[in-house]
Scaffold this motif. Sequence first.
Motif, PDB file in Angstrom:
ATOM      1  N   ASN A  47       0.827  -1.209   0.000  1.00 32.00           N
ATOM      2  CA  ASN A  47       0.000   0.000   0.000  1.00 32.00           C
ATOM      3  C   ASN A  47       0.861   1.259   0.000  1.00 32.00           C
ATOM      4  N   LEU A  48       1.928   1.262   0.784  1.00 30.92           N
ATOM      5  CA  LEU A  48       2.837   2.411   0.774  1.00 30.92           C
ATOM      6  C   LEU A  48       3.519   2.566  -0.581  1.00 30.92           C
ATOM      7  N   LEU A  49       3.860   1.449  -1.204  1.00 28.96           N
ATOM      8  CA  LEU A  49       4.485   1.505  -2.528  1.00 28.96           C
ATOM      9  C   LEU A  49       3.534   2.112  -3.552  1.00 28.96           C
ATOM     10  N   ILE A  50       2.280   1.716  -3.510  1.00 28.83           N
ATOM     11  CA  ILE A  50       1.285   2.289  -4.434  1.00 28.83           C
ATOM     12  C   ILE A  50       1.107   3.776  -4.151  1.00 28.83           C
ATOM     13  N   LEU A  51       1.094   4.137  -2.878  1.00 31.37           N
ATOM     14  CA  LEU A  51       0.939   5.539  -2.506  1.00 31.37           C
ATOM     15  C   LEU A  51       2.097   6.388  -3.015  1.00 31.37           C
ATOM     16  N   MET A  52       3.292   5.822  -3.018  1.00 25.07           N
ATOM     17  CA  MET A  52       4.459   6.556  -3.522  1.00 25.07           C
ATOM     18  C   MET A  52       4.362   6.788  -5.028  1.00 25.07           C
ATOM     19  N   GLY A  53       3.594   5.965  -5.734  1.00 24.71           N
ATOM     20  CA  GLY A  53       3.461   6.111  -7.181  1.00 24.71           C
ATOM     21  C   GLY A  53       2.598   7.283  -7.602  1.00 24.71           C
ATOM     22  N   GLY A  54       1.768   7.766  -6.710  1.00 26.29           N
ATOM     23  CA  GLY A  54       0.891   8.896  -7.039  1.00 26.29           C
ATOM     24  C   GLY A  54       1.618  10.227  -6.875  1.00 26.29           C
ATOM     25  N   ASN A  55       1.087  11.252  -7.533  1.00 32.36           N
ATOM     26  CA  ASN A  55       1.707  12.565  -7.380  1.00 32.36           C
ATOM     27  C   ASN A  55       1.005  13.345  -6.280  1.00 32.36           C
ATOM     28  N   ARG A  56       1.745  14.294  -5.682  1.00 34.31           N
ATOM     29  CA  ARG A  56       1.199  15.092  -4.595  1.00 34.31           C
ATOM     30  C   ARG A  56       0.369  16.228  -5.157  1.00 34.31           C
ATOM     31  N   GLY A  57      -0.577  16.669  -4.373  1.00 35.89           N
ATOM     32  CA  GLY A  57      -1.413  17.792  -4.775  1.00 35.89           C
ATOM     33  C   GLY A  57      -2.598  17.912  -3.855  1.00 35.89           C
ATOM     34  N   VAL A  58      -3.515  18.750  -4.234  1.00 41.26           N
ATOM     35  CA  VAL A  58      -4.721  18.949  -3.427  1.00 41.26           C
ATOM     36  C   VAL A  58      -5.712  17.832  -3.716  1.00 41.26           C
ATOM     37  N   ALA A  59      -6.790  17.792  -2.953  1.00 42.45           N
ATOM     38  CA  ALA A  59      -7.812  16.764  -3.127  1.00 42.45           C
ATOM     39  C   ALA A  59      -8.348  16.784  -4.556  1.00 42.45           C
ATOM     40  N   PRO A  60      -8.557  15.621  -5.149  1.00 44.23           N
ATOM     41  CA  PRO A  60      -8.973  15.565  -6.551  1.00 44.23           C
ATOM     42  C   PRO A  60     -10.458  15.874  -6.753  1.00 44.23           C
ATOM     43  N   ILE A  61     -10.840  17.082  -6.383  1.00 47.00           N
ATOM     44  CA  ILE A  61     -12.212  17.537  -6.604  1.00 47.00           C
ATOM     45  C   ILE A  61     -12.147  18.715  -7.568  1.00 47.00           C
ATOM     46  N   ILE A  62     -12.806  18.605  -8.705  1.00 44.78           N
ATOM     47  CA  ILE A  62     -12.735  19.648  -9.729  1.00 44.78           C
ATOM     48  C   ILE A  62     -13.365  20.932  -9.204  1.00 44.78           C
ATOM     49  N   GLY A  63     -12.666  22.042  -9.414  1.00 38.58           N
ATOM     50  CA  GLY A  63     -13.157  23.337  -9.008  1.00 38.58           C
ATOM     51  C   GLY A  63     -12.774  23.729  -7.592  1.00 38.58           C
ATOM     52  N   LEU A  64     -12.090  22.823  -6.853  1.00 40.52           N
ATOM     53  CA  LEU A  64     -11.711  23.125  -5.481  1.00 40.52           C
ATOM     54  C   LEU A  64     -10.526  24.078  -5.433  1.00 40.52           C
ATOM     55  N   SER A  65      -9.587  23.884  -6.351  1.00 39.11           N
ATOM     56  CA  SER A  65      -8.381  24.705  -6.330  1.00 39.11           C
ATOM     57  C   SER A  65      -7.793  24.755  -7.731  1.00 39.11           C
ATOM     58  N   ASP A  66      -6.972  25.782  -7.960  1.00 38.27           N
ATOM     59  CA  ASP A  66      -6.272  25.896  -9.237  1.00 38.27           C
ATOM     60  C   ASP A  66      -4.937  25.171  -9.207  1.00 38.27           C
ATOM     61  N   LYS A  67      -4.535  24.656  -8.048  1.00 29.54           N
ATOM     62  CA  LYS A  67      -3.260  23.942  -7.912  1.00 29.54           C
ATOM     63  C   LYS A  67      -3.380  22.550  -8.544  1.00 29.54           C
ATOM     64  N   GLU A  68      -2.233  21.878  -8.656  1.00 28.66           N
ATOM     65  CA  GLU A  68      -2.213  20.535  -9.239  1.00 28.66           C
ATOM     66  C   GLU A  68      -2.915  19.554  -8.302  1.00 28.66           C
ATOM     67  N   MET A  69      -3.776  18.717  -8.871  1.00 30.61           N
ATOM     68  CA  MET A  69      -4.526  17.751  -8.078  1.00 30.61           C
ATOM     69  C   MET A  69      -3.742  16.455  -7.930  1.00 30.61           C
ATOM     70  N   SER A  70      -3.987  15.744  -6.837  1.00 35.21           N
ATOM     71  CA  SER A  70      -3.366  14.429  -6.657  1.00 35.21           C
ATOM     72  C   SER A  70      -4.102  13.417  -7.529  1.00 35.21           C
ATOM     73  N   ASP A  71      -3.408  12.339  -7.822  1.00 37.31           N
ATOM     74  CA  ASP A  71      -3.982  11.291  -8.671  1.00 37.31           C
ATOM     75  C   ASP A  71      -4.910  10.416  -7.825  1.00 37.31           C
ATOM     76  N   PRO A  72      -6.182  10.266  -8.171  1.00 37.53           N
ATOM     77  CA  PRO A  72      -7.094   9.459  -7.350  1.00 37.53           C
ATOM     78  C   PRO A  72      -6.946   7.950  -7.571  1.00 37.53           C
ATOM     79  N   LEU A  73      -6.282   7.527  -8.651  1.00 42.82           N
ATOM     80  CA  LEU A  73      -6.172   6.094  -8.929  1.00 42.82           C
ATOM     81  C   LEU A  73      -5.399   5.341  -7.849  1.00 42.82           C
ATOM     82  N   PRO A  74      -4.208   5.812  -7.402  1.00 45.20           N
ATOM     83  CA  PRO A  74      -3.531   5.085  -6.320  1.00 45.20           C
ATOM     84  C   PRO A  74      -4.377   5.009  -5.048  1.00 45.20           C
ATOM     85  N   GLN A  75      -5.137   6.058  -4.767  1.00 40.81           N
ATOM     86  CA  GLN A  75      -5.976   6.038  -3.577  1.00 40.81           C
ATOM     87  C   GLN A  75      -7.064   4.972  -3.697  1.00 40.81           C
ATOM     88  N   ALA A  76      -7.651   4.843  -4.875  1.00 41.95           N
ATOM     89  CA  ALA A  76      -8.674   3.817  -5.093  1.00 41.95           C
ATOM     90  C   ALA A  76      -8.072   2.419  -5.028  1.00 41.95           C
TER      91      ALA A  76
END
Length: 160
Positions: A47-76
Amino acid sequence: MTEAAQGPALVMALAVGVLSAAGVRLLLERSLTRILLGVILLGNGVNLLILMGGNRGVAPIIGLSDKEMSDPLPQAMILTAIVITLGITAFLLAMAYRSWALTGNDEVQDDLEDRRIVELAERDEVPSQDVGGEDRRADPEQVEDEDPGPYRPRQKGQEQ
């Protein structure tokens, strides 16, 4: 990459390595309790290995922020892996309890057929294999004494 960003990645990589190595080591034990702990540790390491594969960012909710969003696939994938690990853990825990209730310990015993295969391998012999094709009555591997006759599938509403 800055030094501050390298630190957590190195710690995560070391944590993945330690959890995975300890999990594999415990999986090779004879006790079902240790095997259970190995499955849990290995699952957490993956699980930690999969988590390391994702990119950092804000919560992946469209319209929440203009910053880069994290990838929701590793979380799923991690959520799915947690559910699968929970199911395997429950199954192994039930097996360990059942073994303890029946025999007083949870150690996995050697299989007699495995011992025979190891002995044959040490002597470099190959056991004769059943290639099939012989008649059911002449096959020494069959243990049924009575002839059940030809196979007839049951029809709807028909009792045995």
